[in-house]
Design an enzyme around this catalytic site. Structure first.
Site, PDB file in Angstrom:
ATOM      1  N   ARG A 182      55.391 -11.895  47.842  1.00 15.48           N
ATOM      2  CA  ARG A 182      55.008 -13.222  47.539  1.00 15.48           C
ATOM      3  C   ARG A 182      53.643 -13.310  47.881  1.00 15.48           C
ATOM      4  O   ARG A 182      52.956 -14.189  47.126  1.00 15.48           O
ATOM      5  CB  ARG A 182      55.630 -14.299  48.432  1.00 15.48           C
ATOM      6  CG  ARG A 182      55.698 -14.132  49.911  1.00 15.48           C
ATOM      7  CD  ARG A 182      56.509 -14.802  50.538  1.00 15.48           C
ATOM      8  NE  ARG A 182      57.858 -14.060  50.795  1.00 15.48           N
ATOM      9  CZ  ARG A 182      59.082 -14.475  51.332  1.00 15.48           C
ATOM     10  NH1 ARG A 182      59.177 -15.612  51.842  1.00 15.48           N
ATOM     11  NH2 ARG A 182      60.077 -13.696  51.397  1.00 15.48           N
ATOM     12  N   GLU A 197      55.455  -9.257  51.866  1.00 17.49           N
ATOM     13  CA  GLU A 197      54.144  -8.961  51.122  1.00 17.49           C
ATOM     14  C   GLU A 197      54.162  -9.183  49.477  1.00 17.49           C
ATOM     15  O   GLU A 197      53.209  -9.534  49.115  1.00 17.49           O
ATOM     16  CB  GLU A 197      53.557  -7.650  51.404  1.00 17.49           C
ATOM     17  CG  GLU A 197      54.017  -6.606  50.358  1.00 17.49           C
ATOM     18  CD  GLU A 197      55.867  -6.687  50.516  1.00 17.49           C
ATOM     19  OE1 GLU A 197      56.348  -6.576  51.663  1.00 17.49           O
ATOM     20  OE2 GLU A 197      56.508  -5.973  49.563  1.00 17.49           O
ATOM     21  N   LYS A 199      59.240  -1.834  58.727  1.00 19.49           N
ATOM     22  CA  LYS A 199      60.460  -1.618  58.446  1.00 19.49           C
ATOM     23  C   LYS A 199      61.379  -0.428  59.192  1.00 19.49           C
ATOM     24  O   LYS A 199      60.649   0.441  59.733  1.00 19.49           O
ATOM     25  CB  LYS A 199      60.722  -1.299  56.978  1.00 19.49           C
ATOM     26  CG  LYS A 199      60.380  -2.406  55.931  1.00 19.49           C
ATOM     27  CD  LYS A 199      60.809  -1.786  54.509  1.00 19.49           C
ATOM     28  CE  LYS A 199      60.300  -2.863  53.402  1.00 19.49           C
ATOM     29  NZ  LYS A 199      61.287  -4.163  53.568  1.00 19.49           N
ATOM     30  N   ASP A 227      56.322   0.086  50.414  1.00 15.91           N
ATOM     31  CA  ASP A 227      56.472  -1.079  51.151  1.00 15.91           C
ATOM     32  C   ASP A 227      56.956  -0.558  52.424  1.00 15.91           C
ATOM     33  O   ASP A 227      58.146  -0.200  52.629  1.00 15.91           O
ATOM     34  CB  ASP A 227      57.411  -2.185  50.502  1.00 15.91           C
ATOM     35  CG  ASP A 227      57.580  -3.298  51.617  1.00 15.91           C
ATOM     36  OD1 ASP A 227      56.483  -3.346  52.496  1.00 15.91           O
ATOM     37  OD2 ASP A 227      58.252  -4.190  51.367  1.00 15.91           O
ATOM     38  N   ASP A 232      59.573  -0.516  44.971  1.00 16.46           N
ATOM     39  CA  ASP A 232      59.065  -1.679  45.443  1.00 16.46           C
ATOM     40  C   ASP A 232      58.265  -2.278  44.261  1.00 16.46           C
ATOM     41  O   ASP A 232      57.316  -3.271  44.302  1.00 16.46           O
ATOM     42  CB  ASP A 232      58.396  -1.972  46.673  1.00 16.46           C
ATOM     43  CG  ASP A 232      58.721  -3.636  47.230  1.00 16.46           C
ATOM     44  OD1 ASP A 232      59.385  -4.256  46.530  1.00 16.46           O
ATOM     45  OD2 ASP A 232      57.836  -3.855  48.219  1.00 16.46           O
ATOM     46  N   LYS A 249      55.596  -7.799  40.389  1.00 11.68           N
ATOM     47  CA  LYS A 249      55.290  -7.342  41.781  1.00 11.68           C
ATOM     48  C   LYS A 249      55.181  -5.803  41.661  1.00 11.68           C
ATOM     49  O   LYS A 249      56.294  -4.932  41.327  1.00 11.68           O
ATOM     50  CB  LYS A 249      56.345  -7.683  42.766  1.00 11.68           C
ATOM     51  CG  LYS A 249      55.933  -7.096  43.989  1.00 11.68           C
ATOM     52  CD  LYS A 249      57.272  -7.555  45.330  1.00 11.68           C
ATOM     53  CE  LYS A 249      57.197  -6.720  46.286  1.00 11.68           C
ATOM     54  NZ  LYS A 249      58.103  -6.780  47.367  1.00 11.68           N
ATOM     55  N   ASP A 269      55.792  -7.836  56.277  1.00 10.10           N
ATOM     56  CA  ASP A 269      56.829  -7.259  55.242  1.00 10.10           C
ATOM     57  C   ASP A 269      57.263  -8.381  54.244  1.00 10.10           C
ATOM     58  O   ASP A 269      57.677  -7.919  53.335  1.00 10.10           O
ATOM     59  CB  ASP A 269      58.026  -6.832  56.087  1.00 10.10           C
ATOM     60  CG  ASP A 269      58.959  -6.028  55.354  1.00 10.10           C
ATOM     61  OD1 ASP A 269      58.319  -5.395  54.206  1.00 10.10           O
ATOM     62  OD2 ASP A 269      60.145  -5.656  55.670  1.00 10.10           O
TER      63      ASP A 269
HETATM   64  N1  BES Z   1      60.335  -5.212  49.135  1.00  9.15           N
HETATM   65  C1  BES Z   1      61.485  -6.115  50.096  1.00  9.15           C
HETATM   66  C2  BES Z   1      62.530  -6.472  49.503  1.00  9.15           C
HETATM   67  C3  BES Z   1      63.716  -5.632  49.354  1.00  9.15           C
HETATM   68  C4  BES Z   1      64.563  -5.109  50.402  1.00  9.15           C
HETATM   69  C5  BES Z   1      64.010  -5.054  48.116  1.00  9.15           C
HETATM   70  C6  BES Z   1      65.449  -4.228  50.347  1.00  9.15           C
HETATM   71  C7  BES Z   1      65.064  -4.098  47.926  1.00  9.15           C
HETATM   72  C8  BES Z   1      65.817  -3.650  49.034  1.00  9.15           C
HETATM   73  C9  BES Z   1      60.249  -7.234  50.633  1.00  9.15           C
HETATM   74  O1  BES Z   1      58.980  -6.855  50.448  1.00  9.15           O
HETATM   75  C10 BES Z   1      60.530  -7.677  52.070  1.00  9.15           C
HETATM   76  O2  BES Z   1      60.584  -6.720  52.760  1.00  9.15           O
HETATM   77  N2  BES Z   1      61.245  -8.715  51.995  1.00  9.15           N
HETATM   78  C11 BES Z   1      61.752  -9.015  53.517  1.00  9.15           C
HETATM   79  C12 BES Z   1      61.103 -10.428  53.617  1.00  9.15           C
HETATM   80  C13 BES Z   1      61.297 -11.065  55.002  1.00  9.15           C
HETATM   81  C14 BES Z   1      60.478 -10.380  55.993  1.00  9.15           C
HETATM   82  C15 BES Z   1      61.167 -12.448  55.012  1.00  9.15           C
HETATM   83  C16 BES Z   1      63.121  -8.922  53.614  1.00  9.15           C
HETATM   84  O3  BES Z   1      63.922  -9.248  52.249  1.00  9.15           O
HETATM   85  O4  BES Z   1      63.557  -8.691  54.536  1.00  9.15           O
HETATM   86 ZN    ZN Z   2      58.356  -5.534  49.151  1.00 12.81          ZN
HETATM   87 MN    MN Z   3      58.358  -6.200  52.269  1.00 14.79          MN
END
Ligand code: BES
Ligand code: ZN
Ligand code: MN
Length: 474
Positions: free
Chosen positions: A328, A326, A254, A247, A265, A242, A324
């Site tokens: 996957r 994204e 966010k 992000d 990210d 990825k 968010d």
């Molecule tokens: N890149 C983030 C995950 C992340 C968050 C990595 C904090 C490191 C630190 C990912 O894209 C994300 O935002 N995931 C969401 C998914 C949710 C919206 C289902 C998450 O983990 O909150």
């Molecule tokens: Zn992300």
């Molecule tokens: Mn995200």
């Protein structure tokens, strides 16, 4: 590509200005004139002795029977950091009984010597750098140690390469810039490189990568690197990383706190770049394809929205409920492309995928998801050896149910906050299909906000040494 440190394996270091000696708690080679009460040989403690212009740093390893490769990696890192701080540019490490760990020692030393200073003005850059590293060992052990050193140097440089790209901010390291890095790497390392630009992504119907990328002025890319070290007949292993260059969360924006960290990210993709570099430098007799979906996740009038339904490369569909989630969405396009194009023996993906994984495991272990015993065994063993530690989390039917959608193949969210790392893995599994596959959630380990024994804060390069070690076991 190569670091500025010259490494030499020698039998004697004549009057070294800076010498490092490792001692266990039980060690006989105790620093002269130092009482046990002053230095007990505890893990990663140290004492510096001076004799005229010569300095000797004793570094503790703790109890002998608990010592692992990563103990030496850390001890070498602690030694190098400490000696650089007091101006040492040439360091002699005595290997003593630790010749078997020479690779880890070299890794720790070189990884500790790396600094991210690309944007500092010249006068504020660190003046001291590690110019020469001497490894002192007996004549009998030289040949063996030299092999370990060569491998350690390649793996440390690949790790630092991943860190140096990862540390670049998002205004510099756009998807197109990342693709140029891959192209340059391919030129240096004799890899085949194919870049899918926006037009090509549209033509070939990469609906996931395009959807995530469409909100940004910096257009998305799919980067493909191929290494054929075992002839074209054997099926390759696919490594998918990825690379969200930033992000923001998109329309599902966010919160502002620590959002700057979301430049990291892209670390899954950066780890794949570093792994391809190491695999090629080591001339491994295997076939490996690296696939890196790269996009910037931005909110704008063109951005994808909650409720959108997108069609991925293999025709499966995604109901987007949170922009968010994204990672996957871009990953499954690459997984589908890898599966249909290469029919890989194995697929392994690397992704800073979920905050939930960080909640579950913290910053020192990445989440491992797999149904394939051979991948589980090789990855867990590689994690223990390289210090890139993994902890297995479950793939299971109840999580599969959590990503079912009424209108599409799957939805990109799970069951609210619960088991977020597991439902994300269940989502990816649909696109991995029948290919033996493992998913590594590196959200907690890909960067660090505080200095570690051999890694300063910033991108860690997690996954590079891990996957190279695992591939050699497979
Ligand atoms: N890149 C983030 C995950 C992340 C968050 C990595 C904090 C490191 C630190 C990912 O894209 C994300 O935002 N995931 C969401 C998914 C949710 C919206 C289902 C998450 O983990 O909150
Ligand atoms: Zn992300
Ligand atoms: Mn995200």
């Amino acid at each position: 590509m190569s670091s500025n440190t010259r490494i030499q394996v020698v039998t004697v270091a004549a009057n070294p200005a800076n010498r490092v000696i490792f001692v266990t708690k039980e060690s006989l080679r105790w620093p002269k004139d130092v009482a046990k009460a002053e230095f007990e040989g505890e893990k990663l403690t140290s004492v510096l002795l001076r004799n005229g212009a010569e300095r000797t740093l004793y570094v503790g390893l703790g109890t002998k029977e608990k010592i692992q490769a990563d103990t030496l990696r850390r001890a070498a890192g602690v030694a190098v950091k400490q000696l650089l701080k007091i101006g040492a540019e040439e360091i002699a490490i005595e290997l003593d009984n630790w010749t078997d760990k020479a690779q880890a020692i070299v890794e720790g030393a070189l990884i500790a010597a790396y600094r991210f200073e690309d944007f500092k003005t010249p006068d504020s850059r660190r003046k001291v750098s590690l110019k020469r590293l001497l490894l002192v060992t007996s004549a009998n052990d030289q040949a063996r140690v030299k092999k370990f050193v060569a491998a350690g140097e390649i793996l440390a440089e690949a790790t630092n390469f991943t860190r140096s790209i990862g540390n670049q901010p998002a205004n510099i390291m756009t998807p197109a810039a990342l693709a140029e890095e891959a192209r340059a790497l391919a030129r240096d390392c004799d890899l085949k490189c194919t870049i899918f630009d926006e037009k090509r992504l549209q033509r070939d119907k990469f609906g996931g990568i395009l959807a995530v990328g469409q909100g940004s002025a910096a257009a998305p890319r799919l980067i493909v690197l191929e290494y054929w070290g075992a002839g074209k007949k054997q099926k390759p292993v696919a490594l998918v990383g990825k690379a969200i260059t930033f992000d923001t969360g998109g329309i599902s924006l966010k919160p502002g706190a620590q959002m700057d960290e979301m430049k990291f990210d892209k670390m899954g993709g950066c780890a794949v770049l570093g792994a391809m570099q190491a695999i090629s430098c080591l001339n491994l007799p295997i076939n490996v394809v690296g696939l890196i979906p790269a996009a910037e996740n931005m909110p704008s009038d063109r951005a994808y929205r909650p409720g959108d339904i997108v069609t991925t490369y293999d025709g499966k569909t995604i109901e987007v409920l949170n922009t968010d989630a994204e990672g996957r969405v871009v990953l499954v396009d690459a997984l589908a492309y890898a599966r249909l194009t290469y029919k890989p023996r194995y697929m392994v993906d690397f992704a800073t995928l979920t905050g939930a994984c960080v909640v579950a495991l913290g910053m020192n272990r990445a989440g491992l998801f797999t149904d394939t015993a051979a991948l589980r065994e090789s990855l867990l063993a590689a994690g223990a050896e390289t210090g890139d530690s993994l902890w297995e989390l479950p793939l299971a039917e109840d999580y599969d149910n959590d990503v079912k959608s009424d209108v599409a193949t799957a939805k990109n969210t799970g069951n609210g906050r619960w088991a977020g790392a597991c439902t994300a893995a269940s989502f990816l599994k649909i696109w991995a299909g029948d290919v033996p596959w493992a998913h590594l959630d590196i959200a907690g380990t890909a960067w660090t906000t505080s200095d570690k024994p051999y890694i300063e804060k910033g991108a860690t390069g997690f996954g590079v040494r891990l996957i190279v070690d695992a591939l050699q076991r497979l």
